[in-house]
Design a protein around this motif. Structure first.
Motif, PDB file in Angstrom:
ATOM      1  N   LEU A 150      72.797  46.649  66.310  1.00  0.00           N
ATOM      2  CA  LEU A 150      73.746  47.026  65.272  1.00  0.00           C
ATOM      3  C   LEU A 150      74.462  48.331  65.617  1.00  0.00           C
ATOM      4  N   THR A 151      73.745  49.267  66.245  1.00  0.00           N
ATOM      5  CA  THR A 151      74.389  50.510  66.665  1.00  0.00           C
ATOM      6  C   THR A 151      75.449  50.232  67.723  1.00  0.00           C
ATOM      7  N   ASN A 152      75.114  49.388  68.707  1.00  0.00           N
ATOM      8  CA  ASN A 152      76.096  49.029  69.723  1.00  0.00           C
ATOM      9  C   ASN A 152      77.273  48.281  69.105  1.00  0.00           C
ATOM     10  N   GLN A 153      76.986  47.409  68.137  1.00  0.00           N
ATOM     11  CA  GLN A 153      78.057  46.695  67.457  1.00  0.00           C
ATOM     12  C   GLN A 153      78.966  47.667  66.709  1.00  0.00           C
ATOM     13  N   GLY A 154      78.370  48.659  66.059  1.00  0.00           N
ATOM     14  CA  GLY A 154      79.169  49.677  65.372  1.00  0.00           C
ATOM     15  C   GLY A 154      80.069  50.420  66.332  1.00  0.00           C
ATOM     16  N   LYS A 155      79.547  50.766  67.509  1.00  0.00           N
ATOM     17  CA  LYS A 155      80.367  51.456  68.505  1.00  0.00           C
ATOM     18  C   LYS A 155      81.518  50.565  68.971  1.00  0.00           C
ATOM     19  N   PHE A 204      86.987  50.657  61.513  1.00  0.00           N
ATOM     20  CA  PHE A 204      86.037  51.676  61.090  1.00  0.00           C
ATOM     21  C   PHE A 204      85.198  51.229  59.893  1.00  0.00           C
ATOM     22  N   ALA A 205      85.761  50.388  59.029  1.00  0.00           N
ATOM     23  CA  ALA A 205      84.985  49.875  57.902  1.00  0.00           C
ATOM     24  C   ALA A 205      83.858  48.974  58.409  1.00  0.00           C
ATOM     25  N   GLY A 206      84.186  48.086  59.350  1.00  0.00           N
ATOM     26  CA  GLY A 206      83.157  47.233  59.935  1.00  0.00           C
ATOM     27  C   GLY A 206      82.121  48.040  60.691  1.00  0.00           C
ATOM     28  N   ALA A 207      82.579  49.081  61.397  1.00  0.00           N
ATOM     29  CA  ALA A 207      81.653  49.934  62.136  1.00  0.00           C
ATOM     30  C   ALA A 207      80.686  50.628  61.186  1.00  0.00           C
ATOM     31  N   ALA A 208      81.204  51.165  60.088  1.00  0.00           N
ATOM     32  CA  ALA A 208      80.344  51.842  59.116  1.00  0.00           C
ATOM     33  C   ALA A 208      79.298  50.879  58.558  1.00  0.00           C
ATOM     34  N   ASN A 209      79.679  49.626  58.331  1.00  0.00           N
ATOM     35  CA  ASN A 209      78.730  48.645  57.817  1.00  0.00           C
ATOM     36  C   ASN A 209      77.620  48.378  58.833  1.00  0.00           C
ATOM     37  N   SER A 210      77.991  48.245  60.113  1.00  0.00           N
ATOM     38  CA  SER A 210      76.977  48.003  61.147  1.00  0.00           C
ATOM     39  C   SER A 210      76.030  49.187  61.295  1.00  0.00           C
ATOM     40  N   PHE A 211      76.580  50.396  61.328  1.00  0.00           N
ATOM     41  CA  PHE A 211      75.730  51.586  61.443  1.00  0.00           C
ATOM     42  C   PHE A 211      74.810  51.709  60.231  1.00  0.00           C
ATOM     43  N   GLY A 212      75.330  51.387  59.038  1.00  0.00           N
ATOM     44  CA  GLY A 212      74.515  51.456  57.837  1.00  0.00           C
ATOM     45  C   GLY A 212      73.352  50.491  57.874  1.00  0.00           C
ATOM     46  N   LEU A 213      73.575  49.287  58.418  1.00  0.00           N
ATOM     47  CA  LEU A 213      72.482  48.316  58.560  1.00  0.00           C
ATOM     48  C   LEU A 213      71.488  48.755  59.629  1.00  0.00           C
ATOM     49  N   ALA A 214      71.979  49.430  60.673  1.00  0.00           N
ATOM     50  CA  ALA A 214      71.099  49.860  61.769  1.00  0.00           C
ATOM     51  C   ALA A 214      70.015  50.808  61.279  1.00  0.00           C
ATOM     52  N   VAL A 215      70.371  51.724  60.386  1.00  0.00           N
ATOM     53  CA  VAL A 215      69.384  52.717  59.939  1.00  0.00           C
ATOM     54  C   VAL A 215      68.352  52.099  58.990  1.00  0.00           C
ATOM     55  N   LEU A 236      77.833  56.460  62.087  1.00  0.00           N
ATOM     56  CA  LEU A 236      78.250  56.254  60.705  1.00  0.00           C
ATOM     57  C   LEU A 236      79.109  57.420  60.226  1.00  0.00           C
ATOM     58  N   GLY A 237      78.684  58.645  60.530  1.00  0.00           N
ATOM     59  CA  GLY A 237      79.463  59.814  60.126  1.00  0.00           C
ATOM     60  C   GLY A 237      80.853  59.805  60.725  1.00  0.00           C
ATOM     61  N   ASN A 238      80.950  59.475  62.014  1.00  0.00           N
ATOM     62  CA  ASN A 238      82.263  59.453  62.663  1.00  0.00           C
ATOM     63  C   ASN A 238      83.149  58.356  62.076  1.00  0.00           C
ATOM     64  N   ALA A 239      82.560  57.181  61.798  1.00  0.00           N
ATOM     65  CA  ALA A 239      83.345  56.087  61.222  1.00  0.00           C
ATOM     66  C   ALA A 239      83.857  56.456  59.830  1.00  0.00           C
ATOM     67  N   LEU A 240      83.013  57.103  59.035  1.00  0.00           N
ATOM     68  CA  LEU A 240      83.427  57.505  57.694  1.00  0.00           C
ATOM     69  C   LEU A 240      84.500  58.587  57.748  1.00  0.00           C
ATOM     70  N   LEU A 241      84.396  59.500  58.719  1.00  0.00           N
ATOM     71  CA  LEU A 241      85.442  60.520  58.878  1.00  0.00           C
ATOM     72  C   LEU A 241      86.777  59.855  59.213  1.00  0.00           C
ATOM     73  N   LYS A 242      86.745  58.887  60.133  1.00  0.00           N
ATOM     74  CA  LYS A 242      87.973  58.180  60.499  1.00  0.00           C
ATOM     75  C   LYS A 242      88.539  57.413  59.300  1.00  0.00           C
ATOM     76  N   SER A 243      87.663  57.025  58.373  1.00  0.00           N
ATOM     77  CA  SER A 243      88.095  56.290  57.185  1.00  0.00           C
ATOM     78  C   SER A 243      88.544  57.219  56.065  1.00  0.00           C
ATOM     79  N   GLY A 244      88.507  58.537  56.304  1.00  0.00           N
ATOM     80  CA  GLY A 244      88.952  59.495  55.295  1.00  0.00           C
ATOM     81  C   GLY A 244      87.933  59.785  54.221  1.00  0.00           C
ATOM     82  N   ASN A 245      86.641  59.718  54.559  1.00  0.00           N
ATOM     83  CA  ASN A 245      85.576  59.958  53.589  1.00  0.00           C
ATOM     84  C   ASN A 245      84.649  61.061  54.106  1.00  0.00           C
ATOM     85  N   PRO A 246      85.102  62.327  54.093  1.00  0.00           N
ATOM     86  CA  PRO A 246      84.293  63.409  54.664  1.00  0.00           C
ATOM     87  C   PRO A 246      83.010  63.692  53.893  1.00  0.00           C
ATOM     88  N   THR A 247      82.969  63.397  52.593  1.00  0.00           N
ATOM     89  CA  THR A 247      81.758  63.681  51.817  1.00  0.00           C
ATOM     90  C   THR A 247      80.609  62.800  52.277  1.00  0.00           C
TER      91      THR A 247
END
Length: 428
Positions: free
Chosen positions: A75-80, A88-99, A114-125
């Motif tokens: 899942l981490t490789n899939q997110g990358k 980036f939305a799909g990547a965030a979902n894969s990283f979220g499942l990985a953890v 996950l953090g990088n994907a969320l930053l790219k999606s405009g969600n810094p929080t």
């Protein structure tokens, strides 16, 4: 499953012939046959070829093999792969499942993705929450990168004092592949935003003291603001101290209700968010002395420039032994990537001792239109190893490890490999 084709595919993969490996892994089984290893390594081969969406699909196929396991790594490789493809939305979902995979040994890598994907999606929080999780992961051997990214998130959500503490803590954990100059530049920007202009100028000075790091336009603006404001304040009465918005002891600023059960990082280890202003100043002075004692950065830079002025040959010799050269590692890497994109010759940027096949493998692993930036550099007189972040033409990014060797007074590339983000097995 065709065992003979699988053996040929593994051999091609080990030899770096990823085009043949991808085809052989696909031919080794039927379309509806499940084989986690074949699809996993096929995905890795497709990543090497820059076929990111196809790689993501291959990892999905590998995940269907329950007996293969390694779901966290897959899942981490899939997110990358999805992030590199711009999803980036799909990547965030894969990283979220990985953890969520309790057997995954290195969840901090998924949290970083996950953090990088969320930053790219405009969600810094939410990105900050992910970077915090990466920083406090006990398996993370180098939390400085996560803490620096956490500081960036705090700046984006207008929390400069918290950003200051994140950057300061990152400096405590700096490793050989981290760039303290970039961290100090972020610290300077945070201090300027917090109205602590003298400290900001000092931090920017540490970031640029050796002339290598270049401030971003935002950091240059922060430095100019700090210098102008401080100059104006010298002719005026000192202003009353401003409140810094401190948080109650034991409260995580990104999780004030305590739902995560974790602080960032553990205050018992770092004193993060628990020190008073005077204690932080004293601690910062002590830390600066310790860092200078170990690395003597300021002294080395002073000696280099002094020797360049007094004895040019001696100064150049000193710089040579410390891994400096012209062109620099960054210059060579940038020109190599530009040559691949423009379709021009690349041999002048590659080690002359490499075989034609080895050169072809390096060139084929570079995505067209991508831009490399060295994030960390471990250098000696004749060899250097860099961790590189590559911004892809579709907006994603990938991490590479690049090896350099000395050629004359400059550097050439001797090897490039993609960091797939997991160390569970060599095949990943």
């Amino acid at each position: 499953m065709n065992a003979q084709l699988m053996d040929q595919a593994r051999a091609a993969y080990r030899a770096g012939d990823f085009s043949s490996a991808a085809q052989l892994f696909a031919s080794a089984k039927t379309a509806d046959e499940i084989c986690g290893e074949a699809d996993h390594l096929r995905g890795n081969s497709l990543m090497r070829l820059g076929l990111f969406q196809d790689a993501a699909d291959a990892y999905s196929a590998a995940l269907r093999d329950a007996s293969y396991g390694k779901s966290g790594a897959l899942l981490t490789n899939q997110g990358k792969a999805l992030a590199a493809a711009g999803d980036f939305a799909g990547a965030a979902n894969s990283f979220g499942l990985a953890v969520q995979d309790s057997s995954y040994a290195t969840p901090y890598k998924a949290y970083m993705g996950l953090g990088n994907a969320l930053l790219k999606s405009g969600n810094p929080t939410d990105a900050g929450v992910a970077f915090r999780s990466a920083a406090i992961d006990g398996a993370n051997p180098a939390p400085a990168a996560a803490l620096m990214n956490l500081g960036d998130c705090f700046l984006l959500i207008s929390r400069p004092e918290d950003a200051v503490e994140a950057y300061r803590t990152a400096l405590d954990f700096v490793g050989p592949h981290d760039d303290p100059r970039a961290i100090n530049a972020g610290l300077g920007q945070a201090l300027a935003a917090a109205g602590r202009y003298a400290d900001a100028i000092e931090a920017f000075g540490r970031a640029t003291s050796d002339g290598i790091y270049q401030l971003t336009p935002e950091q240059q603006q922060s430095l100019a603001t700090a210098q102008d404001t401080l100059s104006a304040q010298r002719s005026m009465a000192p202003a009353a101290p401003q409140a810094t918005g401190a948080y109650a002891p034991g409260v995580d600023p990104l999780d004030p209700l305590g739902q995560s059960g974790n602080l960032i990082p553990d205050p018992s280890d770092t004193g993060f968010f628990t020190l008073s202003e005077s204690e932080m100043i004293q601690q910062d002075k002590k830390e600066m002395k310790v860092r200078r004692r170990h690395r003597h950065v300021g002294l080395k830079i002073f000696l280099v420039f002094l020797l360049l002025v007094l004895i040019a040959a001696g100064g150049l010799g000193f710089a040579y032994t410390r891994g400096y050269g012209y062109p620099t590692q960054q210059d060579t890497l940038t020109k190599l990537f530009e040559a691949v994109t423009n379709g021009t010759e690349t041999d002048s940027y590659l080690a002359p001792g490499l075989s034609d096949d080895a050169k072809s493998v390096i060139v084929s692993s570079i995505p067209e239109g991508s831009v490399p930036t060295i994030q960390g550099l471990d250098k000696s007189m004749t060899e250097s190893t860099a961790t590189v972040s590559v911004e892809l033409s579709k907006g994603g990014s990938m991490d590479y490890t690049v090896d350099f060797v000395r050629e004359g007074i400059g550097w050439v590339v001797s090897g490039i490999s993609i960091d797939f983000g997991d160390a569970d097995s060599a095949s990943e």
